[in-house]
Design an enzyme around this catalytic site. Structure first.
Site, PDB file in Angstrom:
ATOM      1  N   ASP A  10      -0.146   8.749  -5.899  1.00  0.00           N
ATOM      2  CA  ASP A  10      -0.722   7.931  -6.963  1.00  0.00           C
ATOM      3  C   ASP A  10      -0.152   6.508  -6.886  1.00  0.00           C
ATOM      4  O   ASP A  10       0.920   6.294  -6.341  1.00  0.00           O
ATOM      5  CB  ASP A  10      -0.342   8.585  -8.301  1.00  0.00           C
ATOM      6  CG  ASP A  10      -0.676   7.712  -9.473  1.00  0.00           C
ATOM      7  OD1 ASP A  10      -1.855   7.367  -9.614  1.00  0.00           O
ATOM      8  OD2 ASP A  10       0.244   7.350 -10.231  1.00  0.00           O
ATOM      9  N   ASP A  12      -0.534   3.531  -9.765  1.00  0.00           N
ATOM     10  CA  ASP A  12       0.044   2.999 -11.012  1.00  0.00           C
ATOM     11  C   ASP A  12       0.901   4.044 -11.708  1.00  0.00           C
ATOM     12  O   ASP A  12       0.484   5.186 -11.898  1.00  0.00           O
ATOM     13  CB  ASP A  12      -1.076   2.525 -11.942  1.00  0.00           C
ATOM     14  CG  ASP A  12      -1.820   1.359 -11.336  1.00  0.00           C
ATOM     15  OD1 ASP A  12      -1.246   0.274 -11.258  1.00  0.00           O
ATOM     16  OD2 ASP A  12      -2.977   1.564 -10.918  1.00  0.00           O
ATOM     17  N   ASP A 176       2.042  10.604 -11.769  1.00  0.00           N
ATOM     18  CA  ASP A 176       2.721  10.357 -13.054  1.00  0.00           C
ATOM     19  C   ASP A 176       1.882  10.693 -14.290  1.00  0.00           C
ATOM     20  O   ASP A 176       2.436  10.751 -15.383  1.00  0.00           O
ATOM     21  CB  ASP A 176       3.118   8.871 -13.184  1.00  0.00           C
ATOM     22  CG  ASP A 176       1.927   7.991 -13.529  1.00  0.00           C
ATOM     23  OD1 ASP A 176       0.919   8.050 -12.801  1.00  0.00           O
ATOM     24  OD2 ASP A 176       1.976   7.288 -14.558  1.00  0.00           O
TER      25      ASP A 176
HETATM   26  O1  LIG Z   1      -6.130   3.861 -14.268  1.00  0.00           O
HETATM   27  C1  LIG Z   1      -6.065   3.255 -13.199  1.00  0.00           C
HETATM   28  O2  LIG Z   1      -6.955   2.454 -12.863  1.00  0.00           O
HETATM   29  C2  LIG Z   1      -4.927   3.470 -12.243  1.00  0.00           C
HETATM   30  O3  LIG Z   1      -4.342   4.696 -12.346  1.00  0.00           O
HETATM   31  P1  LIG Z   1      -3.516   5.459 -11.202  1.00  0.00           P
HETATM   32  O4  LIG Z   1      -3.311   4.582  -9.989  1.00  0.00           O
HETATM   33  O5  LIG Z   1      -2.240   5.753 -11.889  1.00  0.00           O
HETATM   34  O6  LIG Z   1      -4.339   6.649 -10.916  1.00  0.00           O
HETATM   35 MG   LIG Z   2      -0.666   6.908 -12.176  1.00  0.00          MG
END
Ligand SMILES: O=C(O)COP(=O)(O)O
Ligand SMILES: [Mg+2]
Length: 228
Positions: A10, A12, A176
């Site tokens: 993942d 973010d 996360d």
């Molecule tokens: O919500 C988003 O655009 C990013 O979320 P993620 O990279 O944690 O999946």
């Molecule tokens: Mg994430």
């Protein structure tokens, strides 16, 4: 711990902090892992954001974007985009008349609608169910996503695992948030970083002590003993 044959990770809240600044601690370990096994960025974010991260990390550019709504395999490989974006946009157009919704990256999204996290997930979910029972809301910690229930990062990974011929049991995954649940459940080794949501920690094989990039480094060290 056995060495996985591939890693899905993942962005973010895992490689990057909640405000999308990258956590530099995990960059070198990931770059060195890329030399051994395929490393697949799996994000709820847009495909161009996922691709930039893949290029900067030096992966082969296989990515899962928009929570599985868009998949790209390899530098010149296939791109799969599902046809559910229209339904999500239709629902959003109804909901925006009733709630204070703020779309994110509207012009770049092909499969889902991402919204700022300024409304109640429960309220949004309840109303969405009435409009279209095939749609749901998922909270990535960065955004609320209006998406089709049939797609998620796990389903995306299933498609990639068939194309690259690596069994899901031989994959590791690190995440996360609640949009990582299906992906973590599907792989042989599911890691939740220390800052993960309670729901993700519940389905993880390993809950890491450390947060964000330090959590990623901790996970990699469990199977790659020479990780920096
Ligand atoms: O919500 C988003 O655009 C990013 O979320 P993620 O990279 O944690 O999946
Ligand atoms: Mg994430």
């Amino acid at each position: 711990m056995t060495y996985p044959r591939a890693l899905a990770i993942d962005l973010d809240g895992t490689i990057a902090f909640k405000d999308s600044r990258i956590d530099p601690v995990c960059i070198d370990p990931l770059r060195s892992l890329v030399k051994d096994i395929p490393v697949i960025i799996a994000t709820g974010n847009t495909v161009c954001y996922a691709m930039s991260a893949a290029v900067l990390l030096g992966t082969d550019r296989t990515v899962i974007a928009e929570n599985g709504g868009v998949i790209k395999v390899g530098r010149d490989g296939v791109e799969i985009t599902n046809g559910y974006g229209e339904g999500c946009r239709r629902a959003y157009n109804i909901l925006k008349e009733e709630m204070e919704l703020e779309p994110l990256d509207w012009d770049q999204r092909r499969s889902d609608v991402a919204l700022r996290r300024n409304v109640s997930v429960d309220e949004l979910s309840k109303r969405l169910r009435q409009i279209d029972p095939f749609l749901e809301v998922v909270d990535s910690g960065l955004a609320l996503h209006i998406k089709d229930k049939r797609i998620n990062k796990g389903e995306g990974l299933k498609i990639i695992s068939e194309i690259i011929e690596v069994d899901l049991a031989d994959f590791a995954a690190i995440g996360d948030s609640n949009n990582d649940i299906e992906m973590l459940k599907m792989v042989g080794m599911g890691f939740a970083v220390g800052n993960a949501s309670d729901a993700l920690k519940e389905v993880a094989d390993v809950v890491l002590e450390n947060e964000y990039g330090r959590g990623v480094l901790e996970a990699i060290r469990m199977f790659k003993t020479d990780a920096v």
